[in-house]
Design an enzyme around this catalytic site. Structure first.
Site, short mmCIF file in Angstrom:
data_model
loop_
_atom_site.label_atom_id
_atom_site.label_comp_id
_atom_site.label_asym_id
_atom_site.label_seq_id
_atom_site.Cartn_x
_atom_site.Cartn_y
_atom_site.Cartn_z
N ARG A 43 8.09 -38.09 41.61
CA ARG A 43 6.97 -38.92 42.07
C ARG A 43 7.40 -40.22 42.73
O ARG A 43 6.89 -40.59 43.79
CB ARG A 43 6.05 -39.28 40.90
N THR A 44 8.30 -40.93 42.10
CA THR A 44 8.63 -42.26 42.62
C THR A 44 9.23 -42.13 44.02
O THR A 44 8.80 -42.81 44.96
CB THR A 44 9.58 -43.00 41.66
N LYS A 48 33.22 -39.21 46.97
CA LYS A 48 34.63 -39.48 47.30
C LYS A 48 35.12 -40.72 46.58
O LYS A 48 36.23 -41.17 46.81
CB LYS A 48 34.78 -39.70 48.80
N ARG A 81 17.23 -46.31 42.62
CA ARG A 81 17.10 -45.86 41.22
C ARG A 81 18.50 -45.57 40.69
O ARG A 81 19.30 -44.91 41.36
CB ARG A 81 16.23 -44.61 41.11
N HIS A 97 11.12 -50.84 35.51
CA HIS A 97 10.56 -49.91 36.49
C HIS A 97 9.31 -50.58 37.04
O HIS A 97 8.18 -50.15 36.81
CB HIS A 97 10.25 -48.58 35.81
C1 NCD Z 1 9.51 -42.38 34.72
C2 NCD Z 1 10.92 -42.89 34.87
O1 NCD Z 1 11.70 -42.36 35.65
O2 NCD Z 1 11.20 -43.86 34.21
N1 NCD Z 1 9.06 -41.52 35.70
C3 NCD Z 1 8.44 -42.06 36.78
O3 NCD Z 1 9.01 -42.82 37.52
N2 NCD Z 1 7.15 -41.72 36.97
C4 NCD Z 1 9.19 -41.88 33.38
C5 NCD Z 1 10.12 -40.94 32.69
O4 NCD Z 1 11.16 -40.54 33.18
O5 NCD Z 1 9.76 -40.60 31.55
#
Ligand code: NCD
Length: 309
Positions: A60-61, A89, A110, A138
């Site tokens: 999703r993100t 590498k 991320r 987040h």
């Molecule tokens: C979350 C994350 O990656 O922290 N997912 C997200 O971004 N919607 C939640 C999760 O991984 O549980």
């Protein structure tokens, strides 16, 4: 369209602690406007490039950032997983970020390690957006969660909000608590004792006036809640797999366990879900988590527009 508040332009998004209530309100107003264009698109960021650097899994993100940028007429470059990049590498994180900085106007990162986004922001001149690093931050998910509450309930102030599940390792929880501290809400923290939020987070939010109570069972408070936010037990953040096995499946929400809830309770979840949110809840009037995920596009459109234009 409204003038971009100066406070947003060119800004890094690393932690919810860097934002004030008025920043979020400007974001929500614009996200609401962007809902009209989330499918149709509009040409606000033509010629701009967004780099997405996902060193950890995401559906999703990442995809909602990419969709948001494309709906605004911009372009996206990047990778999902280090496979196929020079990271394999042995290229350092800093060098990878330097390259993306040269190729793009903003970078979404991320990473498994806490602090990775802040470090990237120190290396890069372009704005860096933290799409989740380690188990602490987040921020864009918290913005989305707050937006969903604001949209679905018409307000945030005055609500009683339950957070249930792994409140310690879920980064969405830490960021959401920091965001909730900007509003006048009461929070019920429902989890096993050893998965309660970190003391540092609790100290931070209570110093900002957030009222919370620690609970070990949902049925103690269910009937009073306006919002119930459920999170997954974060298997990958446990050091001991046995400890994970001990708690998985506890704190599971089903349609049955929602009996006794207020009629207008809404259930949220950042997704992905595993055992903690049963599919039987999908059919109830309380479920809002798919809508929450869909709001990810207009919310991130608003965010990109505020930062990049
Ligand atoms: C979350 C994350 O990656 O922290 N997912 C997200 O971004 N919607 C939640 C999760 O991984 O549980």
């Amino acid at each position: 369209m409204r003038i971009t508040p100066v406070s947003w332009r060119g800004r890094d998004v690393i932690s919810m602690r860097d934002f004030e209530r008025k920043d979020l309100e400007a974001l929500f107003e614009l996200a609401h406007e962007m809902e009209k264009y989330a499918k149709r698109g509009l040409d606000l960021l033509r010629g701009k490039i967004l780099a997405v650097a996902f060193f950890e899994p995401s559906t999703r993100t990442r995809l909602s950032f990419e969709a948001a940028m494309k709906r605004l007429g911009g372009e996206v470059i990047g990778f999902s997983g280090p496979e196929g990049t020079s990271v394999e590498k042995g290229e350092t994180f800093a060098d990878t970020i330097r390259m993306l900085d040269a190729y793009a106007d903003a970078i979404v990162v991320r990473h498994r390690l806490e602090g990775a986004a802040k470090f990237a922001a120190e290396v890069a001149e372009s704005p860096v957006i933290n799409a989740g690093d380690g188990s602490f931050n987040h921020p864009t998910q918290a913005m989305l969660d707050l937006y969903t509450i604001w949209r679905e309930k018409g307000r945030i102030d005055g609500l009683r909000i339950g957070l249930m599940g792994d409140l310690k390792y879920a980064r969405t929880i830490n960021s959401l608590l920091e965001g909730l501290a900007l509003f006048d809400v009461e929070v019920e923290l429902i989890s096993p004792e050893f998965l309660r939020p970190r003391q540092e987070t609790l100290d931070y939010v209570s110093a900002r006036g957030l009222r919370y109570r620690l609970r070990s069972r949902l049925d103690e408070v269910l009937g009073e809640l306006d919002v119930l936010y459920v999170v997954r037990i974060q298997k990958e953040r446990f050091l001991d797999p046995l400890e994970y096995e001990r708690v998985r499946g506890a704190y599971k929400l089903t349609a049955e366990s929602l009996r006794g809830a207020k009629d207008d309770l809404i259930v949220l979840h950042p997704l992905p879900r595993v055992d903690e949110l049963d599919v039987s809840v999908d059919e109830t009037k309380h479920a809002r988590y798919f809508r929450q995920a869909a709001y990810g596009v207009p919310l991130r459109m608003a965010l990109l527009r505020l930062i990049l234009s």
